[in-house]
Enzyme design. Sequence first.
Site, PDB file in Angstrom:
ATOM      1  N   PRO A   1      -2.879  -6.898  -2.371  1.00  3.53           N
ATOM      2  CA  PRO A   1      -3.926  -5.869  -2.338  1.00  3.53           C
ATOM      3  C   PRO A   1      -4.041  -5.211  -3.710  1.00  3.53           C
ATOM      4  CG  PRO A   1      -2.277  -5.519  -0.605  1.00  3.53           C
ATOM      5  CD  PRO A   1      -1.726  -6.545  -1.533  1.00  3.53           C
ATOM      6  N   LYS A   2      -5.235  -4.864  -4.094  1.00  4.33           N
ATOM      7  CA  LYS A   2      -5.433  -4.109  -5.337  1.00  4.33           C
ATOM      8  C   LYS A   2      -5.329  -2.625  -4.979  1.00  4.33           C
ATOM      9  CE  LYS A   2      -8.482  -3.689  -9.352  1.00  4.33           C
ATOM     10  NZ  LYS A   2      -8.583  -2.219  -9.326  1.00  4.33           N
ATOM     11  N   VAL A   3      -4.138  -2.102  -5.139  1.00  5.88           N
ATOM     12  CA  VAL A   3      -3.861  -0.723  -4.740  1.00  5.88           C
ATOM     13  C   VAL A   3      -4.593   0.235  -5.683  1.00  5.88           C
ATOM     14  CG1 VAL A   3      -2.049   0.993  -4.357  1.00  5.88           C
ATOM     15  CG2 VAL A   3      -1.635  -1.422  -3.807  1.00  5.88           C
TER      16      VAL A   3
END
Length: 567
Positions: A131-133
């Site tokens: 995930p691209k936090v």
Amino acid sequence: MNILNLKIIMFLLISNIIVVGGAWATSTCPDWPATRIAVEINALEQQLNKWSAAYHQQGHSPVTDDIYDQLQDKLRVWQSCRGLPDKTESQPIPGKGQFLHPVAHTGLKKLKDETALTRWMAGRKNLWVQPKVDGVAVTLVYHGGKLVQLLSRGNGVKGQNWTEKAPFISAIPQYIANAPALLTLQGELFLLMDGHQQAKSGGVNARSTVAGALMRKSPSPLLAQVGVFIWAWPDGPTTMKEKVALLQVMGFPFTAKYSEPVMSHLDVVQWRQFWFQAPLPFVTDGVVVRQEEEPAGRYWQATPGQWSMAWKYPPLQHIAEVKDIHFTLGRTGKGTVVLEVLPIKIDDKWIRRVNIGSVTRWKQWDIAPGDHITLALAGHGIPRLDNVVWRVHQRNTITAPNWDKFHQLSCFQRLPHGCEPQFLSRLIWLSGPGGLDIGGIGGGFWQKLIHHELINDLVGWLLLTPEQIASIPGIGNARAEKIYQQFQRAKQQPFSRWLLALGFPQVVSVDAQWQVVLRRSLSEWATMAGIGQMRAKQIKHFLDHPDVQALADFLSTQKVVGFELTE
């Protein structure tokens, strides 16, 4: 099939799949002189740099990532129009920091779509997706297992020293047993969430909240709610499996939990859709695909590397470029402003025009052709203006028409001069669902009748013959006969619908005939349920107006229901 993949598939079956919306219209070069496009490129580039500096130096920006990315795409188009190279991905991050990163932050290049993802993945192996936090990027530096530095990303080369805040962030280990003598980690400080679903809740301003807590001089209680997601270990283990396993042992569990091997672009698509819908402990804005093989840390630069790419979620806000501004006069004499925009697709709907209300509201928005606005779909899929996010440097002056002479009782005829817009609006209302609901008859047809001078007042169409209708270019005999029959059947429409079609300011059911309605006094109207003194005056002004009475007299001769003369 393993259990995790089965869980994903089951989740997707009961969830909504991402609809990729917000597609820009086909990119075209603006119809501007070379000197102007150079000025506009420079102005937009400077603004993007200011926003980028605010984002990386202060942890927040006046615009969302969605808006920034879309305007950056626009800058690329304008640069290509002048034959300029695309510098948006390789340009160093603006701003300065005081403390040198042991290894530079490379940043991420963004993939436009699934096709770009497939192209990038081709020929690469050992790929993983995460995930691209959405948080604040930092560097953690450990010497002999002890945390010695917590640095903000800054400009990628130097950042601010936040080490004194680290003890208040329980997610950051202050000491790691059996750590390498020198350990440098890069990751994201994020606001811990309880089952956050990106598809439902969006970004909720989480990144700015964390940035604000980190930049305060005194420690904020909010730091206890901050987590850390490690996404880079320069010069660390060569395989991702070993890397995430060791990170978990060292006290960084999120990386292991949210890193998945992928074999094809379809795997990435699946995880992207899953994480977009699934409850997560952090806010995300897309996914990151990375390969295990990385250059040595000494070769990393503060520009996007080629070993990892971001694929963001569909934008929540959609930008449209204003092409032109139109002024329209409604049936009640109220003017409205309609923005013509370069076509943009939101969900499954193409948007080309946006009604923004009155001239006064348009002046308050200060919108000119070339400006970029954000749009959303309101109820029934009607486009709504949300904001102006970028104004062109050179603004062409546009003068709104003077509509002071028009009102609720003007322009029941095509003449005098200037009446045609309101007259046309009256006809459109008359044949529409709020009036007589004559199927297939709309603005285009009425415009043709007006253009060929076949209609001069609001009900003159009742006199048209099939031959006259057929004389209009594009309307054959068969269609003309059908239209003629529709017009004749309209005479049998209920009296209440005819009143509405003519513009009667009705708020209650009116079932009486014209002569009865006409004889009611102001006080009688005012005492009827749902009608006050103000609406009663409007009704009397309408009924007593000479043009309205002339229309009623004509409808009487045509034996229209409710208008027949009674003894």
